[in-house]
Design an enzyme around this catalytic site. Structure first.
Site, PDB file in Angstrom:
ATOM      1  N   LYS A 203      69.801 -34.482  44.533  1.00 54.80           N
ATOM      2  CA  LYS A 203      70.687 -34.573  45.675  1.00 54.80           C
ATOM      3  C   LYS A 203      71.093 -36.025  45.954  1.00 54.80           C
ATOM      4  O   LYS A 203      72.105 -36.281  46.596  1.00 54.80           O
ATOM      5  CB  LYS A 203      70.074 -33.899  46.905  1.00 54.80           C
ATOM      6  CG  LYS A 203      70.129 -32.345  46.833  1.00 54.80           C
ATOM      7  CD  LYS A 203      71.537 -31.846  46.811  1.00 54.80           C
ATOM      8  CE  LYS A 203      71.886 -30.396  46.983  1.00 54.80           C
ATOM      9  NZ  LYS A 203      71.114 -29.284  46.691  1.00 54.80           N
ATOM     10  N   SER A 241      71.634 -23.963  51.855  1.00 57.47           N
ATOM     11  CA  SER A 241      70.407 -23.611  51.152  1.00 57.47           C
ATOM     12  C   SER A 241      69.958 -22.186  51.484  1.00 57.47           C
ATOM     13  O   SER A 241      69.969 -21.780  52.647  1.00 57.47           O
ATOM     14  CB  SER A 241      69.313 -24.599  51.537  1.00 57.47           C
ATOM     15  OG  SER A 241      68.166 -24.340  50.768  1.00 57.47           O
ATOM     16  N   ASP A 260      75.027 -25.247  41.613  1.00 57.12           N
ATOM     17  CA  ASP A 260      74.892 -25.999  42.871  1.00 57.12           C
ATOM     18  C   ASP A 260      75.953 -27.059  43.188  1.00 57.12           C
ATOM     19  O   ASP A 260      76.281 -27.252  44.342  1.00 57.12           O
ATOM     20  CB  ASP A 260      73.520 -26.682  42.879  1.00 57.12           C
ATOM     21  CG  ASP A 260      73.057 -27.061  44.277  1.00 57.12           C
ATOM     22  OD1 ASP A 260      73.158 -26.231  45.181  1.00 57.12           O
ATOM     23  OD2 ASP A 260      72.607 -28.204  44.461  1.00 57.12           O
TER      24      ASP A 260
HETATM   25  P1  ATP Z   1      69.855 -24.039  47.470  1.00 60.04           P
HETATM   26  O1  ATP Z   1      71.090 -24.768  47.894  1.00 60.04           O
HETATM   27  O2  ATP Z   1      68.664 -24.431  48.276  1.00 60.04           O
HETATM   28  O3  ATP Z   1      69.603 -24.113  45.980  1.00 60.04           O
HETATM   29  P2  ATP Z   1      70.925 -21.344  47.111  1.00 60.04           P
HETATM   30  O4  ATP Z   1      72.170 -21.087  47.892  1.00 60.04           O
HETATM   31  O5  ATP Z   1      71.070 -21.571  45.659  1.00 60.04           O
HETATM   32  O6  ATP Z   1      70.067 -22.472  47.846  1.00 60.04           O
HETATM   33  P3  ATP Z   1      69.289 -19.157  46.261  1.00 60.04           P
HETATM   34  O7  ATP Z   1      68.344 -19.941  45.443  1.00 60.04           O
HETATM   35  O8  ATP Z   1      70.292 -18.329  45.528  1.00 60.04           O
HETATM   36  O9  ATP Z   1      69.993 -20.068  47.340  1.00 60.04           O
HETATM   37  O10 ATP Z   1      68.420 -18.262  47.240  1.00 60.04           O
HETATM   38  C1  ATP Z   1      68.793 -17.038  47.791  1.00 60.04           C
HETATM   39  C2  ATP Z   1      67.504 -16.273  48.055  1.00 60.04           C
HETATM   40  O11 ATP Z   1      67.752 -15.122  48.841  1.00 60.04           O
HETATM   41  C3  ATP Z   1      66.861 -15.802  46.768  1.00 60.04           C
HETATM   42  O12 ATP Z   1      65.478 -15.920  46.897  1.00 60.04           O
HETATM   43  C4  ATP Z   1      67.315 -14.335  46.699  1.00 60.04           C
HETATM   44  O13 ATP Z   1      66.414 -13.539  45.983  1.00 60.04           O
HETATM   45  C5  ATP Z   1      67.304 -13.953  48.170  1.00 60.04           C
HETATM   46  N1  ATP Z   1      68.197 -12.843  48.559  1.00 60.04           N
HETATM   47  C6  ATP Z   1      67.814 -11.723  49.203  1.00 60.04           C
HETATM   48  N2  ATP Z   1      68.857 -10.925  49.464  1.00 60.04           N
HETATM   49  C7  ATP Z   1      69.951 -11.546  48.986  1.00 60.04           C
HETATM   50  C8  ATP Z   1      71.338 -11.194  48.963  1.00 60.04           C
HETATM   51  N3  ATP Z   1      71.792 -10.064  49.500  1.00 60.04           N
HETATM   52  N4  ATP Z   1      72.192 -12.062  48.396  1.00 60.04           N
HETATM   53  C9  ATP Z   1      71.746 -13.223  47.874  1.00 60.04           C
HETATM   54  N5  ATP Z   1      70.453 -13.604  47.878  1.00 60.04           N
HETATM   55  C10 ATP Z   1      69.545 -12.764  48.411  1.00 60.04           C
HETATM   56 MN    MN Z   2      70.516 -23.164  44.435  1.00 58.05          MN
END
Ligand code: ATP
Ligand code: MN
Length: 538
Positions: A203, A241, A260
């Site tokens: 980051k 996040s 990301d």
């Molecule tokens: P970061 O910016 O911190 O990397 P991110 O946006 O990439 O965050 P993810 O790592 O994709 O977030 O996390 C989403 C989390 O939510 C995962 O653990 C996923 O299994 C869970 N989850 C549960 N339900 C859903 C849904 N309907 N859609 C997306 N993710 C879901």
């Molecule tokens: Mn992510």
């Protein structure tokens, strides 16, 4: 002071003022870094061959300890405040001296890497780390130069010095507490100390690119994931996040561009990184096979626990932190696209994890709404583990990534706005959060349903259905969607008590309006008209 490994003959970290170190190992292979980590007692292999480590006291980023040196380069350009906290030039020089002095006598690990998959924007990075697993993180997350390039010698545009074992003294060092990440845009150095959380490394460079690309190159930098279908149709997923960027971009039917950080140039989008950093909480092979299978030899797993008496990771165990993570090179996902460059997006998804259960699971945004929601950057956080506290809290983070934006949010919003005007792009708001009630009553949207809605939007199936307008927020909700029960598409239907829903919708709308006040002076009539409409009761 020996420097070994893969490097150009004259390459040395003395250039960075790092002197009297024990040995410096340059560009070790993942296997060598794994071996070093295990020998030093800093990690162990899981049953799938991934390297498991603890990042120490810090298991997440520390936004209050992120500083930018305020000098001629940055004084008039950076958006100063509690996101971009000023750091004094002289203090930086002194802290730099202290960190390099601390590294004396230590074994160090050096990595040549770069950011930006589009060669036109390539940013060469040299990372010096105190521990071998942080070096593996840099190997996995950044783009990897070829052996030939390294042997020829790569001039680093930016350097990162990472000394988790160094503890700052706020009184003399000018930090808030013992840990810090300081960005110096004149010296092109990121100095990280007192924290072993690897996310600070990635980051840090993201913040650099969020300055350099829009400011110097008119490229929009974005906190989003991206993937591409067989018809060469790019989709991007913005979100804070935990909203689903990494999870939803890993789609067996589409090529992964990145999970990301991306740039949007005149005619293309490109990944900044060469790897993914996935949340692991409750990870299962059934629901997220691609990510699950990526956690193998060469991958790094952070702050997880094993099932007792085994080296099998228990992804449900979050006793160290909820933010357990895995870092792996992008090609560990089967259908990753390399180089990670693609055409202008056809669909943009704004992901939000609305723990109030108010926003529809998917809705279509018009131009004004798209800008309004981009600038708002809404998601919700569910309460911690405190007993009896079930009420979620709202988070508004402009451009879905305020914490990483050195420039004023309107700079990014203007760039996005001009791109949306120029290209025909569908914009969708997707609530990956709660349905059937707020956190505590309802439950999180089923991942399979969210995936089905996104697929239907991308395939054009949602262009064929009827839409109804959600009151208050004015969002267009599809009446039906293949693979999804129609009754969940309008969130009000899923609540037992409709009055409760209406009350919650009004209070969320009020939070949007209150938050947007700070940007109102920069917004056009069209954007202002996209605000939720509520009768304000005094
Ligand atoms: P970061 O910016 O911190 O990397 P991110 O946006 O990439 O965050 P993810 O790592 O994709 O977030 O996390 C989403 C989390 O939510 C995962 O653990 C996923 O299994 C869970 N989850 C549960 N339900 C859903 C849904 N309907 N859609 C997306 N993710 C879901
Ligand atoms: Mn992510």
């Amino acid at each position: 002071m020996n420097e070994f490994g893969l490097k150009a003959k004259d390459a040395t970290i003395s250039d960075l003022g790092i002197k009297h170190f024990a040995d410096a190992y340059w560009n070790l292979s993942p296997a060598e870094l794994v071996e070093e980590t295990i020998i030093r007692g800093e990690g162990m292999l899981t049953d799938t061959g991934a390297l498991s480590v603890d990042t120490g006291k810090f298991t997440g980023r520390s936004p209050k300890d992120k500083f930018i040196v305020c000098d001629e380069t940055t004084e008039k350009t950076v958006w100063w405040g509690d996101i971009n906290i000023k750091f004094d030039t002289a203090k930086f020089d002194a802290l730099y001296q202290r960190v390099t002095a601390y590294l004396q006598g230590k074994t160090l690990y050096v990595r040549d890497a770069y950011a930006c998959a589009d060669p036109e924007y390539r940013l060469n990075i040299r990372v010096v780390t105190e521990s071998p697993w942080q070096n593996l993180f840099a190997h996995n997350l950044f783009l990897r130069p070829t052996k030939e390039e390294i042997l020829k010698g790569i001039r680093a545009d930016w350097s990162i010095i990472c000394a988790p074992g160094f503890e700052a003294d706020p009184k003399t060092d000018g930090t808030r507490q013992s840990n810090f990440a300081v960005l110096n845009f004149t010296k092109k150095v990121i100095l990280i100390g007192g924290t072993g959380y690897t996310g600070e490394i990635k980051k840090g460079i993201f913040s650099v690119l969020n300055y350099v690309l829009p400011h110097d190159k008119q490229v929009l930098s974005m906190h989003c994931s991206a993937n591409i279908g067989k018809q060469n149709d790019t989709a991007i997923f913005f979100g804070l996040s935990g909203t689903g960027k990494t999870t939803l971009s890993a789609d067996p039917n589409r090529g992964l561009i990145g999970d990301d950080e991306h740039g949007w140039a005149e005619n293309s989008i490109f990944n900044f990184e060469g790897g993914c950093y996935a949340k692991c909480v409750n990870l299962s092979k059934e629901k997220e096979p691609q990510i699950f299978n990526a956690i193998r030899f060469g991958a790094l797993v952070e702050n997880t626990e094993f099932y007792e008496g085994t080296t099998r990771v228990d992804y449900e165990n979050i006793s160290k932190t909820e933010n357990t993570r895995a870092a792996y090179p992008i090609n560990y996902i089967e259908n990753a696209v390399e180089p990670s460059v693609a055409g202008i997006p056809k669909n943009i998804f704004f992901l939000t994890c609305d723990a109030f259960g108010v926003l529809p699971p998917i809705s279509r945004l018009d131009a004004g709404q798209a800008m309004y929601h981009f600038i708002s950057g809404y998601t919700a956080k569910v309460a911690g583990t405190e007993v009896g506290i079930t009420e979620p809290t709202t988070t508004f983070s402009a451009c879905f990534g305020k914490a990483f934006l050195p420039l004023h949010p309107t700079r990014y919003a203007e760039l996005l706005g001009s791109k949306l005007r120029k290209h025909k792009v569908n914009v969708w708001l997707v609530n990956t959060g709660w349905s059937g009630g707020s956190y505590g009553v309802g439950s999180r949207m089923k991942l399979a349903f969210t995936r089905a809605m996104i697929t239907a939007a991308i395939n054009g199936e949602l262009q064929k259905v009827n839409f109804e307008i959600m009151p208050v927020f004015g969002l267009a909700m599809p009446a039906s969607c293949p693979g999804v029960p129609s009754e969940i598409l309008n969130p009000r239907n899923t609540w037992m008590d409709k009055n409760d829903y209406d009350a919650k919708a009004s209070s969320l709308a009020a939070s949007f309006i209150k938050n947007f006040a700070q940007y109102a002076e920069f917004a056009s009539e069209e954007i202002l008209n996209a605000a939720p409409k509520i009768a304000i009761n005094a």
